[in-house]
Design a protein around this motif. Structure first.
Motif, short mmCIF file in Angstrom:
data_model
loop_
_atom_site.label_atom_id
_atom_site.label_comp_id
_atom_site.label_asym_id
_atom_site.label_seq_id
_atom_site.Cartn_x
_atom_site.Cartn_y
_atom_site.Cartn_z
N THR A 26 3.24 -10.64 4.75
CA THR A 26 2.48 -10.21 5.12
C THR A 26 2.12 -8.20 4.32
OG1 THR A 26 1.43 -11.41 7.07
CG2 THR A 26 0.66 -9.15 7.03
N GLY A 27 1.50 -7.81 3.54
CA GLY A 27 1.20 -6.17 3.76
C GLY A 27 2.17 -5.84 2.61
N ASP A 29 2.47 -7.21 -1.70
CA ASP A 29 2.41 -7.47 -2.96
C ASP A 29 2.60 -7.96 -3.67
OD1 ASP A 29 3.20 -5.20 -4.53
OD2 ASP A 29 1.88 -3.90 -3.91
N ARG A 50 -0.17 -11.57 -5.98
CA ARG A 50 -1.23 -11.73 -4.91
C ARG A 50 -1.50 -12.02 -3.68
NH1 ARG A 50 -4.67 -5.87 -5.46
NH2 ARG A 50 -2.63 -5.39 -7.00
N ASP A 52 -4.77 -12.85 -1.63
CA ASP A 52 -6.11 -13.13 -2.00
C ASP A 52 -7.15 -13.06 -0.65
OD1 ASP A 52 -6.17 -15.45 -1.36
OD2 ASP A 52 -7.80 -16.01 -2.98
N SER A 54 -7.25 -10.31 3.38
CA SER A 54 -7.33 -8.80 3.80
C SER A 54 -7.41 -9.27 5.06
CB SER A 54 -8.51 -8.14 2.68
OG SER A 54 -7.78 -6.70 3.71
N GLU A 55 -5.59 -8.58 5.64
CA GLU A 55 -6.05 -8.76 7.26
C GLU A 55 -5.96 -7.06 7.05
OE1 GLU A 55 -4.05 -11.28 10.63
OE2 GLU A 55 -3.03 -9.40 10.25
N GLY A 57 -7.02 -4.88 5.83
CA GLY A 57 -6.52 -3.75 4.49
C GLY A 57 -4.63 -4.29 4.15
N ALA A 58 -4.36 -5.19 5.07
CA ALA A 58 -2.79 -6.37 4.60
C ALA A 58 -2.80 -6.97 3.47
CB ALA A 58 -2.43 -6.22 5.86
N ALA A 59 -3.09 -7.30 2.69
CA ALA A 59 -2.41 -8.40 2.21
C ALA A 59 -1.73 -9.82 2.64
CB ALA A 59 -2.54 -8.58 0.45
N ARG A 60 -2.59 -10.64 2.17
CA ARG A 60 -1.85 -12.06 3.11
C ARG A 60 -2.17 -13.28 1.98
NH1 ARG A 60 -0.01 -13.19 8.06
NH2 ARG A 60 -1.04 -15.53 8.36
N ARG A 63 -6.13 -17.04 6.21
CA ARG A 63 -6.76 -16.10 7.70
C ARG A 63 -5.87 -16.29 8.93
NH1 ARG A 63 -11.45 -16.98 4.73
NH2 ARG A 63 -12.37 -15.66 3.72
#
Length: 214
Positions: A26-27, A29, A50, A52, A54-55, A57-60, A63
């Motif tokens: 998480t976060g 890239d 990467r 797709d 966003s949590e 602004g952090a890429a995961r 959800r």
């Protein structure tokens, strides 16, 4: 799905070399583990997507509704997408062994994809995974080489759930290697060394948790 389903970095493998998929936490890239993957398996084709989702602004890669609480419908959809992405790259490189490793959220999407599509990966490295449900049996994983690492004091991936996941993979007749340390969610050198061993050519014998305890 296509090879362009995710923003990613990719290199082509040398003749006879494997494909290595690297999944960030998480976060992170696509750059987080790209160089590491190249160093772990020189000559390998490295594919690092990467996430797709966003949590804040952090890429995961999928959800969640809280720490350790997953949106299972979204997870199922993201797993199908990731499996299609991996399969497309695999089809582009017929005959190449396929390895994968991921850290934290990246380990979780990798584990879930391997459970859904056990044909995709030959060797699997799960660094601090959290699978907060008990999966159904997956006989197709038998014989796969799997590394699982964990910290006994990990506040994000509680040790009892890590232990349950190790036991589950063992019950699928995989060759399980573990590195268990007394720390938290941090990655230690011993974990990277074990990952290098997992991906080393000619690896035959699974190593016990006791042998690799950090």
């Amino acid at each position: 799905m296509t090879t362009d389903s995710y923003i990613h970095l990719a290199t082509r493998p040398d003749a006879g070399a494997p494909l290595v998929f690297a999944f960030h936490g998480t976060g992170g890239d696509e750059r987080q583990f790209f160089d590491l993957a190249q160093n772990l398996v020189p000559g390998a084709g490295v594919i690092s997507p990467r996430g797709d989702v966003s949590e804040m602004g952090a890429a995961r890669f999928f959800r969640r509704t809280g720490e350790g609480v997953y949106d299972m419908d979204d997870l199922a959809a993201r797993v199908a997408k990731m499996a299609g992405f991996v399969a497309a790259h695999k089809a582009r490189n017929p005959g190449a062994p396929v390895y994968g490793f991921g850290y934290s959220n990246g380990a979780n999407i990798l584990a879930a994809a391997a459970m859904a599509r056990p044909d995709l990966f030959d060797r699997i490295g799960l660094l601090h995974p959290l699978i907060p449900w008990y999966p159904a049996p997956v006989p197709g994983l038998a014989g796969r080489k799997v590394l699982i690492t964990a910290g006994r004091r990990d506040p994000i991936c509680p040790w009892p759930q890590s232990r349950a996941l190790i036991d589950w993979f063992g019950a699928q007749n995989t060759e399980v290697t573990t590195v268990i340390h007394e720390g938290g969610h941090e990655l230690l050198r011993q974990e990277i060394d074990a990952l290098a061993d997992l991906f080393a050519p000619g690896r035959q014998r699974p190593v016990s948790a006791k042998e690799t305890a950090a």
